[in-house]
Design a protein around this motif. Structure first.
Motif, mmCIF file in Angstrom:
data_model
loop_
_atom_site.group_PDB
_atom_site.id
_atom_site.type_symbol
_atom_site.label_atom_id
_atom_site.label_comp_id
_atom_site.label_asym_id
_atom_site.label_seq_id
_atom_site.Cartn_x
_atom_site.Cartn_y
_atom_site.Cartn_z
ATOM 1 N N HIS A 130 46.813 25.768 33.773
ATOM 2 C CA HIS A 130 46.889 27.200 34.059
ATOM 3 C C HIS A 130 45.579 27.725 34.643
ATOM 4 O O HIS A 130 45.583 28.492 35.620
ATOM 5 C CB HIS A 130 47.223 27.952 32.767
ATOM 6 C CG HIS A 130 47.152 29.437 32.888
ATOM 7 N ND1 HIS A 130 48.072 30.169 33.620
ATOM 8 C CD2 HIS A 130 46.265 30.349 32.388
ATOM 9 C CE1 HIS A 130 47.755 31.450 33.564
ATOM 10 N NE2 HIS A 130 46.666 31.591 32.824
ATOM 11 N N LEU A 131 44.457 27.315 34.075
ATOM 12 C CA LEU A 131 43.160 27.809 34.534
ATOM 13 C C LEU A 131 42.645 27.061 35.755
ATOM 14 O O LEU A 131 42.144 27.662 36.713
ATOM 15 C CB LEU A 131 42.142 27.709 33.397
ATOM 16 C CG LEU A 131 42.393 28.578 32.165
ATOM 17 C CD1 LEU A 131 41.335 28.299 31.102
ATOM 18 C CD2 LEU A 131 42.402 30.052 32.531
ATOM 19 N N GLN A 134 44.167 27.675 39.366
ATOM 20 C CA GLN A 134 43.707 28.945 39.945
ATOM 21 C C GLN A 134 42.301 28.788 40.507
ATOM 22 O O GLN A 134 41.985 29.326 41.581
ATOM 23 C CB GLN A 134 43.702 30.034 38.874
ATOM 24 C CG GLN A 134 45.064 30.420 38.348
ATOM 25 C CD GLN A 134 44.960 31.494 37.282
ATOM 26 O OE1 GLN A 134 44.653 32.652 37.573
ATOM 27 N NE2 GLN A 134 45.205 31.114 36.034
ATOM 28 N N HIS A 135 41.464 28.060 39.770
ATOM 29 C CA HIS A 135 40.093 27.826 40.227
ATOM 30 C C HIS A 135 40.081 27.128 41.576
ATOM 31 O O HIS A 135 39.314 27.501 42.476
ATOM 32 C CB HIS A 135 39.342 26.992 39.187
ATOM 33 C CG HIS A 135 38.097 26.342 39.698
ATOM 34 N ND1 HIS A 135 36.965 27.057 40.050
ATOM 35 C CD2 HIS A 135 37.802 25.030 39.938
ATOM 36 C CE1 HIS A 135 36.030 26.219 40.481
ATOM 37 N NE2 HIS A 135 36.508 24.995 40.424
ATOM 38 N N ALA A 137 42.422 27.039 43.887
ATOM 39 C CA ALA A 137 43.019 27.834 44.960
ATOM 40 C C ALA A 137 42.019 28.822 45.550
ATOM 41 O O ALA A 137 41.960 29.009 46.772
ATOM 42 C CB ALA A 137 44.247 28.584 44.434
ATOM 43 N N LYS A 138 41.216 29.455 44.679
ATOM 44 C CA LYS A 138 40.261 30.464 45.127
ATOM 45 C C LYS A 138 38.938 30.312 44.379
ATOM 46 O O LYS A 138 38.555 31.174 43.580
ATOM 47 C CB LYS A 138 40.826 31.870 44.905
ATOM 48 C CG LYS A 138 42.057 32.208 45.726
ATOM 49 C CD LYS A 138 41.715 32.372 47.209
ATOM 50 C CE LYS A 138 42.948 32.766 48.005
ATOM 51 N NZ LYS A 138 42.627 32.967 49.457
ATOM 52 N N LYS A 144 40.243 36.141 40.853
ATOM 53 C CA LYS A 144 41.223 35.103 41.202
ATOM 54 C C LYS A 144 40.843 33.742 40.635
ATOM 55 O O LYS A 144 41.718 32.925 40.363
ATOM 56 C CB LYS A 144 41.399 35.028 42.720
ATOM 57 C CG LYS A 144 42.052 36.267 43.316
ATOM 58 C CD LYS A 144 42.418 36.091 44.767
ATOM 59 C CE LYS A 144 43.177 37.320 45.277
ATOM 60 N NZ LYS A 144 43.573 37.180 46.705
ATOM 61 N N ASP A 145 39.566 33.500 40.466
ATOM 62 C CA ASP A 145 39.089 32.260 39.855
ATOM 63 C C ASP A 145 38.692 32.569 38.411
ATOM 64 O O ASP A 145 37.699 33.268 38.174
ATOM 65 C CB ASP A 145 37.882 31.719 40.630
ATOM 66 C CG ASP A 145 37.304 30.456 39.998
ATOM 67 O OD1 ASP A 145 37.872 29.949 39.008
ATOM 68 O OD2 ASP A 145 36.268 29.966 40.504
ATOM 69 N N PRO A 146 39.452 32.049 37.422
ATOM 70 C CA PRO A 146 39.109 32.354 36.022
ATOM 71 C C PRO A 146 37.754 31.824 35.590
ATOM 72 O O PRO A 146 37.202 32.284 34.588
ATOM 73 C CB PRO A 146 40.250 31.691 35.229
ATOM 74 C CG PRO A 146 40.841 30.686 36.149
ATOM 75 C CD PRO A 146 40.656 31.214 37.538
ATOM 76 N N ASN A 149 35.236 34.601 35.393
ATOM 77 C CA ASN A 149 35.617 35.776 34.599
ATOM 78 C C ASN A 149 34.527 36.215 33.635
ATOM 79 O O ASN A 149 34.646 37.268 33.010
ATOM 80 C CB ASN A 149 36.911 35.494 33.810
ATOM 81 C CG ASN A 149 38.144 35.636 34.675
ATOM 82 O OD1 ASN A 149 38.071 36.110 35.805
ATOM 83 N ND2 ASN A 149 39.280 35.201 34.164
ATOM 84 N N ASP A 266 37.748 37.823 47.163
ATOM 85 C CA ASP A 266 38.445 36.961 48.111
ATOM 86 C C ASP A 266 38.477 37.617 49.486
ATOM 87 O O ASP A 266 38.976 38.735 49.642
ATOM 88 C CB ASP A 266 39.869 36.699 47.604
ATOM 89 C CG ASP A 266 40.680 35.830 48.551
ATOM 90 O OD1 ASP A 266 40.075 35.103 49.366
ATOM 91 O OD2 ASP A 266 41.930 35.885 48.477
#
Length: 360
Positions: A130-131, A134-135, A137-138, A144-146, A149, A266
């Motif tokens: 899940h994390l 996302q990392h 992809a962006k 967009k990148d956890p 955060n 982004d």
């Protein structure tokens, strides 16, 4: 895909997004074709089998050490070091299976991924997927990148975001000291004080019962193998020390490639540019490759996430050539320079925040 069709572009409308470099996209597609033709996406099963074997060997050695030499300070610390190494190396190995870079069939990657991250590390595969996806992809794209955060609650990251935070007069932490308190709430604390409880919350909240079962198998095994040798206090001390070692190892390695790089919102640029502005490499050596799980080749890993890590060094010259052609910086540093750059970048962004915060 019919349900996603909105309509056809008018003849006078461009078919390519203006924020992306068309030539760069075409060249990367050609590079991807070359990579496939050279067989660089094919895994060496012996490589991964030996890696798993050395992890299991250290795991067994840690128990045998305490069983044979007893629980005095030196054997205790040596076993903790072995188990901390097991956790770090199993972390790199689960990363391989999580990226589907070992077996040709996704099913087998998923099965072994659950075993490695669940039974060897005590964490849920679904949480990592899940994390981490996302990392990739962006990377370094705020919201967009956890992985970024931690901005702005704990750290001010990136030049643009730090100045923006200061201009808005927001202060959740004394960011001008973040390069100092990073040593307290960063590497030592992430795994034992955050990940350790959050992974259980994630598995239960998302009803990932299979992952939870794999996780519990790790804790049950750890409890029953070390409780007779150490007692309750010794067992808890060993567990926390192992997580402390793992946490320091994990944070320094994973952040050396990203925190010193460009962090911003982004901007919807092309894949190649997105990955290169957010990643850097660390010089190759046998130790660096092993210590970082080949994530010293972070650029190649981000460009080709499913590539088996033992092939990163083979594709690196092709990536360097493409960077040179398009005037894109390909950063590669010594290991300790990469570690230091984490601290320097935090110091710089903290100072930028302070200047903007104090500006009338």
């Amino acid at each position: 895909m019919n349900s996603l069709l909105i309509g056809e572009l008018a003849p006078d409308q461009p078919s390519f997004e203006p924020s992306k470099n068309k030539l760069l996209v075409e060249d990367f597609r050609e590079l991807r074709t070359t990579v496939e033709r050279l067989g660089l996406l094919k895994p060496n099963y012996l490589f991964f089998a030996l890696h798993l074997f050395h992890i299991l060997l250290m795991d067994i050695a840690a128990w045998l050490n305490l069983w044979y030499f007893g629980s005095s300070l030196v054997p205790f610390l040596f076993s903790a070091l072995l188990l901390g190494t097991v956790q770090a190396q199993a972390g790199w190995l689960q990363h391989d299976f999580g990226h589907l870079s070992v077996f040709s069939k996704s099913k087998w990657n998923h099965v072994v991924h659950k075993f490695v991250i669940g039974h060897l590390k005590g964490a849920p595969a679904s949480w990592w997927n899940h994390l981490h996806f996302q990392h990739h992809a962006k990377p370094n794209c705020f919201r967009k990148d956890p992985d970024v955060n931690m901005h702005p609650l704990f750290f001010a990251l990136g030049k643009t975001l730090s100045v923006e935070l200061g201009m808005k007069k927001k202060k959740f932490m004394p960011y001008n000291y973040q390069h100092k308190y990073f040593f307290i709430i960063g590497p030592p604390a992430l795994v034992p004080l955050y990940f350790q409880w959050y992974i259980f919350y994630f598995a239960v909240q998302r009803k990932q019962w299979v992952d939870l079962a794999w996780m519990l198998s790790f804790y049950i095994r750890f409890f029953f193998t070390y409780l007779p040798l150490l007692g309750v206090k010794g067992l808890l001390g060993l567990f926390l020390l192992v997580r402390f070692i793992e946490s320091n190892w994990f944070v320094w390695v994973t952040q050396m490639n990203h925190i010193p790089m460009h962090i911003d919102y982004d901007n919807n640029v092309d894949w190649f540019s997105t990955q290169l502005q957010a990643t850097c490499n660390v010089q190759q050596s046998l130790f660096n490759d092993w210590f970082s799980g080949h994530l010293n080749f972070q650029i190649e890993h981000h460009l080709f996430p499913t590539m088996p890590r033992h092939n990163y060094w083979k594709v690196a010259p092709l990536v360097k050539s493409m960077c040179a052609k398009h005037g894109i910086e390909y950063q590669c540093k010594p290991l300790f320079t990469a570690f230091a750059d984490i601290v320097y970048s935090l110091k710089d962004s903290g100072e930028l925040w302070l200047d903007a915060y104090l500006h009338k």
